[in-house]
Design a protein around this motif. Structure first.
Motif, PDB file in Angstrom:
ATOM      1  N   TRP A  56       0.782  -1.329  -0.060  1.00 27.36           N
ATOM      2  CA  TRP A  56      -0.020   0.070   0.096  1.00 27.36           C
ATOM      3  C   TRP A  56       0.748   1.335  -0.118  1.00 27.36           C
ATOM      4  O   TRP A  56       1.957   1.299   0.450  1.00 27.36           O
ATOM      5  CB  TRP A  56      -0.870   0.107   1.248  1.00 27.36           C
ATOM      6  CG  TRP A  56      -1.854  -0.902   1.374  1.00 27.36           C
ATOM      7  CD1 TRP A  56      -1.867  -2.128   1.982  1.00 27.36           C
ATOM      8  CD2 TRP A  56      -2.913  -1.265   0.545  1.00 27.36           C
ATOM      9  NE1 TRP A  56      -2.761  -3.049   1.971  1.00 27.36           N
ATOM     10  CE2 TRP A  56      -3.537  -2.509   1.023  1.00 27.36           C
ATOM     11  CE3 TRP A  56      -3.593  -0.782  -0.398  1.00 27.36           C
ATOM     12  CZ2 TRP A  56      -4.711  -3.032   0.410  1.00 27.36           C
ATOM     13  CZ3 TRP A  56      -4.908  -1.109  -0.785  1.00 27.36           C
ATOM     14  CH2 TRP A  56      -5.422  -2.248  -0.478  1.00 27.36           C
ATOM     15  N   PHE A  58      -0.408   5.042   1.043  1.00 28.52           N
ATOM     16  CA  PHE A  58      -1.345   6.006   1.665  1.00 28.52           C
ATOM     17  C   PHE A  58      -0.871   7.277   2.056  1.00 28.52           C
ATOM     18  O   PHE A  58       0.076   7.786   2.642  1.00 28.52           O
ATOM     19  CB  PHE A  58      -2.045   5.409   2.898  1.00 28.52           C
ATOM     20  CG  PHE A  58      -3.096   6.124   3.414  1.00 28.52           C
ATOM     21  CD1 PHE A  58      -4.296   6.268   2.661  1.00 28.52           C
ATOM     22  CD2 PHE A  58      -3.089   6.541   4.853  1.00 28.52           C
ATOM     23  CE1 PHE A  58      -5.355   7.017   3.208  1.00 28.52           C
ATOM     24  CE2 PHE A  58      -4.344   7.225   5.424  1.00 28.52           C
ATOM     25  CZ  PHE A  58      -5.261   7.569   4.583  1.00 28.52           C
ATOM     26  N   ARG A  60      -2.127  10.734   3.282  1.00 29.51           N
ATOM     27  CA  ARG A  60      -3.246  11.565   4.238  1.00 29.51           C
ATOM     28  C   ARG A  60      -2.726  13.102   4.337  1.00 29.51           C
ATOM     29  O   ARG A  60      -1.619  13.334   4.435  1.00 29.51           O
ATOM     30  CB  ARG A  60      -3.077  10.891   5.601  1.00 29.51           C
ATOM     31  CG  ARG A  60      -4.317  11.534   6.339  1.00 29.51           C
ATOM     32  CD  ARG A  60      -4.735  10.554   7.540  1.00 29.51           C
ATOM     33  NE  ARG A  60      -3.809  11.335   8.452  1.00 29.51           N
ATOM     34  CZ  ARG A  60      -3.482  11.068   9.696  1.00 29.51           C
ATOM     35  NH1 ARG A  60      -3.651   9.755  10.092  1.00 29.51           N
ATOM     36  NH2 ARG A  60      -2.931  11.748  10.816  1.00 29.51           N
ATOM     37  N   LEU A  74      -5.078   6.467  -1.757  1.00 27.39           N
ATOM     38  CA  LEU A  74      -4.836   5.021  -1.191  1.00 27.39           C
ATOM     39  C   LEU A  74      -4.517   4.506  -2.409  1.00 27.39           C
ATOM     40  O   LEU A  74      -5.523   4.370  -3.303  1.00 27.39           O
ATOM     41  CB  LEU A  74      -5.895   4.324  -0.236  1.00 27.39           C
ATOM     42  CG  LEU A  74      -5.563   2.913   0.007  1.00 27.39           C
ATOM     43  CD1 LEU A  74      -4.457   2.760   0.895  1.00 27.39           C
ATOM     44  CD2 LEU A  74      -7.071   2.623   0.603  1.00 27.39           C
ATOM     45  N   ALA A  88      -9.361   5.599  -1.856  1.00 23.29           N
ATOM     46  CA  ALA A  88      -9.438   6.029  -0.323  1.00 23.29           C
ATOM     47  C   ALA A  88     -10.740   6.280  -0.320  1.00 23.29           C
ATOM     48  O   ALA A  88     -11.100   6.212   0.726  1.00 23.29           O
ATOM     49  CB  ALA A  88      -8.588   7.331  -0.426  1.00 23.29           C
ATOM     50  N   ALA A  97      -7.418   2.016   4.981  1.00 22.17           N
ATOM     51  CA  ALA A  97      -6.845   3.372   5.245  1.00 22.17           C
ATOM     52  C   ALA A  97      -7.109   3.737   6.604  1.00 22.17           C
ATOM     53  O   ALA A  97      -6.017   4.407   7.056  1.00 22.17           O
ATOM     54  CB  ALA A  97      -7.981   4.210   4.509  1.00 22.17           C
TER      55      ALA A  97
END
Length: 149
Positions: A56, A58, A60, A74, A88, A97
């Motif tokens: 993954w 991710f 944010r 994501l 995401a 997530a």
């Protein structure tokens, strides 16, 4: 980051165990390295914190309530190495997530410098030449921070 621990270890020193740095000295000596822990990399730039694992990626985003704001992202890098499909917003990936977000929080809670931690009220050091853009994002009273006193 791993150069810090590698150089100290290779020279016979003891790296600070509280720093997020792993030693590659065993590889330089032709040995099998000890357990390095989880295969994950964290990064941060301005309003984005990232965790990358073998499966993954991710991203944010910090929310200000002002435009422009980037969406969280994501990606399943095992199946989508070019990061073309953002998962995401997919409810089927909400748990992934949330789990990655918790790992980001744990890492930065441990390793962030308080006055620099944007996510906890701090202001990161910047060298910004586009002050008009950042004033739109952070508000008209925004000014860059070049050093902490």
């Amino acid at each position: 980051m791993d150069l810090y621990a590698t150089i100290l270890d290779y020279a016979g020193g003891q790296p600070d165990q509280d720093r997020p740095s792993r030693s590659f000295a065993a590889l330089l000596r032709g040995e099998t390295p000890a357990d390095w822990g989880p295969d994950e990399v964290f990064s941060e730039q301005e309003e984005t914190r990232v965790i990358r694992t073998p499966e993954w990626a991710f991203f944010r985003r910090f929310r200000t309530g002002r435009a422009p704001e980037l969406p969280d992202a994501l990606f399943n890098v095992a199946d989508d190495p070019d990061e073309t499909v953002n998962l995401a917003g997919d409810t089927g990936h909400a748990a992934v997530a949330a789990g990655l977000s918790a790992r980001i929080d744990a890492f930065f809670d441990r390793h962030s410098r308080g006055e620099a931690d944007l996510w906890c009220g701090g202001r990161p050091i910047q060298n910004s030449m586009i002050t008009s853009f950042w004033r739109r994002v952070w508000g008209e009273d925004w000014t860059p921070v070049y050093a902490y006193r």
